[in-house]
Design an enzyme around this catalytic site. Structure first.
Site, PDB file in Angstrom:
ATOM      1  N   HIS A  49      -8.238  -4.906  -1.426  1.00  0.00           N
ATOM      2  CA  HIS A  49      -6.993  -4.342  -0.925  1.00  0.00           C
ATOM      3  C   HIS A  49      -6.296  -5.255   0.076  1.00  0.00           C
ATOM      4  O   HIS A  49      -5.072  -5.318   0.126  1.00  0.00           O
ATOM      5  CB  HIS A  49      -7.276  -2.987  -0.274  1.00  0.00           C
ATOM      6  CG  HIS A  49      -6.041  -2.195   0.039  1.00  0.00           C
ATOM      7  ND1 HIS A  49      -5.196  -1.723  -0.945  1.00  0.00           N
ATOM      8  CD2 HIS A  49      -5.505  -1.787   1.219  1.00  0.00           C
ATOM      9  CE1 HIS A  49      -4.199  -1.050  -0.381  1.00  0.00           C
ATOM     10  NE2 HIS A  49      -4.367  -1.079   0.927  1.00  0.00           N
ATOM     11  N   SER A  98       0.846  -1.198   0.000  1.00  0.00           N
ATOM     12  CA  SER A  98       0.000   0.000   0.000  1.00  0.00           C
ATOM     13  C   SER A  98       0.882   1.250   0.000  1.00  0.00           C
ATOM     14  O   SER A  98       1.704   1.415  -0.890  1.00  0.00           O
ATOM     15  CB  SER A  98      -0.971  -0.049   1.188  1.00  0.00           C
ATOM     16  OG  SER A  98      -2.003   0.888   1.031  1.00  0.00           O
ATOM     17  N   ASP A 155      -9.794  -3.908  -5.688  1.00  0.00           N
ATOM     18  CA  ASP A 155      -9.213  -2.975  -4.714  1.00  0.00           C
ATOM     19  C   ASP A 155      -9.758  -1.571  -4.945  1.00  0.00           C
ATOM     20  O   ASP A 155      -9.588  -0.999  -6.023  1.00  0.00           O
ATOM     21  CB  ASP A 155      -7.685  -2.976  -4.857  1.00  0.00           C
ATOM     22  CG  ASP A 155      -6.986  -2.320  -3.679  1.00  0.00           C
ATOM     23  OD1 ASP A 155      -7.623  -1.528  -2.963  1.00  0.00           O
ATOM     24  OD2 ASP A 155      -5.791  -2.613  -3.486  1.00  0.00           O
TER      25      ASP A 155
END
Length: 702
Positions: free
Chosen positions: A672, A552, A637
């Site tokens: 995600h 991330s 995501d």
């Protein structure tokens, strides 16, 4: 493409799908275009073909991980008002089953929520929240079956009522009001705006005799500012529902009587740009943790009746008085209120260590006792586990470190006695006593001292080792010590695991965060590269055998550092990496973008756009020899869109001047957080670890 680039086969997805009329690869953002999915599937096929020789190693790592872990497990029991609840995970199950029994009657246990049954046949399954009604006879939960973090609301009577789907497309969090009767109750939830920003809190009146889909929710509160997200909670005292609206650096708090959820919200702490605030309650008093007086936060108190009267008269007129003053040496991070007093979490800036602190208050609200809770070792993580009872006289603490697995301890507040409740079992020959950890300090480009944590086999600690260097450094999130069973597979094979606690994270308190965000983001990159140098200079790591890892926002950190110093690492893993930073921040209709302005800046301002453009990984790929790259994305995501890692893969592949592989894998069935089931998640981690061992020269026969 540069002529010096190594030859690519005609099967290369980048060569096959490159469009001279769209060299920036922005066309990948069209998720309905057949070419987009075809490109990702071609990249997955390329990835699978390259990885095929490593499949036996990945399988060995996966099996080794399973052999070290207790696959069948039972959680700690939590005694509520009427029932004691706990979860049991079967050895072959991805998800737990929830059980309960009337307090004091363990022989009358019954299963009230079977998650394996609910997940059966679904490629993705995730519970957002579970909430028991005040009478503990109804269960509400939110469920995501795609990975896009849009949840459905379900309700069932316990233990065996038929689940009913009440609402779709809501946020994950739930909260029951305290107005339940035999026939009715109220449930609170959040909804999204068009950018998937939680912008509103709603209440759903339920007729418990016959709850049905389609009951009309009522709006409680809406936040129109696109930089602010809303949330809700209930004080442990059960007196107040707390509604919060917050950006990355500003907060506002409202309250609603928990027993009267239709009451109009009352603002107890209005927003003031740059001031963060959080509220808690004990009968007679409100508490506010805020940074108005300084960046490290202080705790104020106000009498309940006077605060409510002042708030009804004029917003912002409450006379808050300091209870725990602002200090330069530590940041106050949290407060938990109980009938007897408060538990504070505070972070020492010098030691980069959190300590829990107990304040006992008498009837006159004077502090009778102020003491830290003992730490088992330093550095370590010590957390207060859920304590549902406001008058609890025992606390459950979770403690772990880089070498010691999580253990749960019951602390008797009256006697001070600590009683072990459970320690996570670890099987195999890599017992915790065979590990050692160190804290070293790296000197960054501006002279700042950056903490670096390292864990390795104790018998190899006298020599430089191949190393996996992990980094995050954003949103003020600290990477406090954590134990990992999966990590043991790397440690056993002679790999050291290191964490660079770079600025932008919260390891050294609020100042550490502020020095790594907005205009100071460059410090994060300097810190990460300085950590890498310190590991080599201090004899921990071998210079040519260091792999960088980031996920991330950590993927953005690693991507930026790889662009700047590709020879610093032999490989890098970028998982769902935030790498197309400038374009994402210039697209306010995307989820999260507007809320991120106070973290990265608003590129509508030319100087901000130039600053972000200076480090955004996709925008700074150049013709050079890149290390081996393992890049992962997820199709559903909504936080880091699949096209960000895909673009980075395409551009690096085009510019690669060396022979190292550049690989992209897109999980077409997750979001995600990756895989929802634990076995698939462990397999995915084993595949990453196989790549890491290959890059470090530790893959047998390869």
């Amino acid at each position: 493409m540069n002529k010096a680039q190594p030859e690519r086969t005609e099967l290369s997805p980048v060569l096959r799908y490159f469009r001279s009329d769209a060299p920036d690869w922005h066309w990948l953002e069209d998720d309905e275009a057949p070419a987009t999915r075809a490109f990702l599937e071609a990249a997955n096929a390329e990835h699978a073909a390259w990885f095929a020789p490593l499949e036996p190693l990945a399988e060995a790592l996966y099996r080794g991980h399973l052999a070290r872990r207790e696959l069948a497990s039972t959680s700690l029991e939590t005694e509520l008002d009427h029932y004691t609840v706990y979860s049991v995970t079967g050895a072959d199950d991805d998800y737990p089953r929830w059980w309960r029994y009337p307090n004091g009657e363990p022989d009358a246990r019954e299963c009230f929520f079977d998650l394996p049954a609910r997940a059966a046949g679904q490629a993705f399954f995730e519970i957002g929240d579970m909430a028991l009604a005040p009478d503990e006879q109804w269960l509400a939960w939110t469920e995501d079956s795609r990975g896009d973090e849009r949840f459905a609301l379900w309700l069932k009577a316990l233990p065996n009522g038929t689940p009913q789907r009440l609402l779709d497309d809501i946020g994950p969090a739930l909260c029951w009001a305290e107005d339940q009767t035999a026939d009715a109750a109220t449930l609170l939830f959040t909804r999204f705006d068009a950018t998937q920003r939680p912008d509103s809190v709603w209440r759903l009146p339920l007729a418990l005799a016959a709850p049905v889909a389609g009951d009309a929710p009522r709006l409680i509160w809406r936040e129109d500012d696109p930089e602010f997200w809303v949330g809700m909670d209930k004080t442990r005292s059960r007196r107040w529902l707390v509604l919060e609206s917050a950006s990355k650096d500003t907060g506002e708090t409202w309250v609603v009587p928990a027993a009267a959820p239709a009451t109009a919200p009352l603002c107890l702490y209005p927003r003031d740009t740059g001031v963060e605030a959080g509220l808690d309650h004990r009968p007679g008093f409100f508490y506010c943790l805020h940074n108005r007086a300084g960046a490290h936060f202080q705790l104020d108190v106000a009498p309940e009746k006077a605060a409510l009267a002042a708030a009804r008269t004029e917003v912002g007129s409450i006379d808050w008085q300091p209870l725990v003053a602002h200090r330069e040496s530590a940041t106050l991070e949290g407060v938990d209120a109980f009938s007897w007093g408060l538990v504070l979490a505070e972070r020492d800036h010098g030691l980069a260590q959190v300590t829990l602190r107990r304040l006992v208050l008498n009837d006159a609200h004077c502090i009778e006792r102020d003491e830290p809770l003992a730490l088992p070792e330093t550095p370590c993580s010590q957390l207060l586990e859920d304590a549902p009872h406001f008058d609890a006289q025992t606390l459950t603490l979770r403690e772990e470190s880089f070498t010691q697995p999580p253990r749960w301890v019951e602390l008797n507040l009256a006697s001070g006695e600590r009683r072990g409740l459970k320690t996570l079992p670890v099987y195999g020959d890599m017992a915790p006593d065979k590990l050692t950890s160190r804290r070293l300090w790296a000197k960054s480009a501006d002279g700042a001292s950056v903490p670096v944590s390292v864990v390795m086999r104790a018998d190899l600690a006298d020599r430089p080792l191949p190393t996996l260097l992990y980094g995050y450094g954003a949103y003020g999130d600290p990477q406090d010590p954590w134990f990992s069973i999966a990590r043991l597979e790397l440690l056993e094979r002679g790999v050291a695991f290191a964490v660079a606690h770079v600025r932008g994270g919260g390891e050294r308190g609020e100042p550490w965060y502020l020095d790594g965000k907005m205009a100071h983001k460059e410090n994060s990159f300097s810190d990460f590269l300085a950590a890498r140098e310190a590991l080599v200079e201090q004899g921990i790591s071998q210079a040519g055998r260091i792999v960088a890892y980031g996920a991330s926002a950590g993927g953005m950190l690693v991507g930026a550092c790889v662009n700047r110093a590709p020879d610093a690492f032999c490989a890098a893993v970028l998982e769902v990496p935030f790498v197309d930073v400038l374009r994402t921040m210039q697209t306010p209709e995307l989820p999260l973008t507007t809320a991120e302005y106070s973290e990265w800046g608003n590129p509508a301002e030319p100087e901000v756009a130039a600053r972000i453009g200076g480090y955004s990984p996709v925008d700074n790929v150049t013709a050079q020899a890149y290390p081996a790259l393992w890049i992962e994305g997820s199709w559903f995501d909504t936080r880091v869109a699949y096209w960000e890692p895909a673009k980075y893969y395409a551009r690096v592949t085009q510019c690669q001047q060396g022979e190292a592989p550049v690989l992209l894998y897109t999980d077409m069935q997750s979001g995600h957080g990756g895989a929802s089931g634990r076995f698939k998640a462990w397999r995915d981690a084993a595949r990453q670890d196989a790549f890491i061992l290959w890059a470090l020269g530790l893959a047998p026969g390869l």
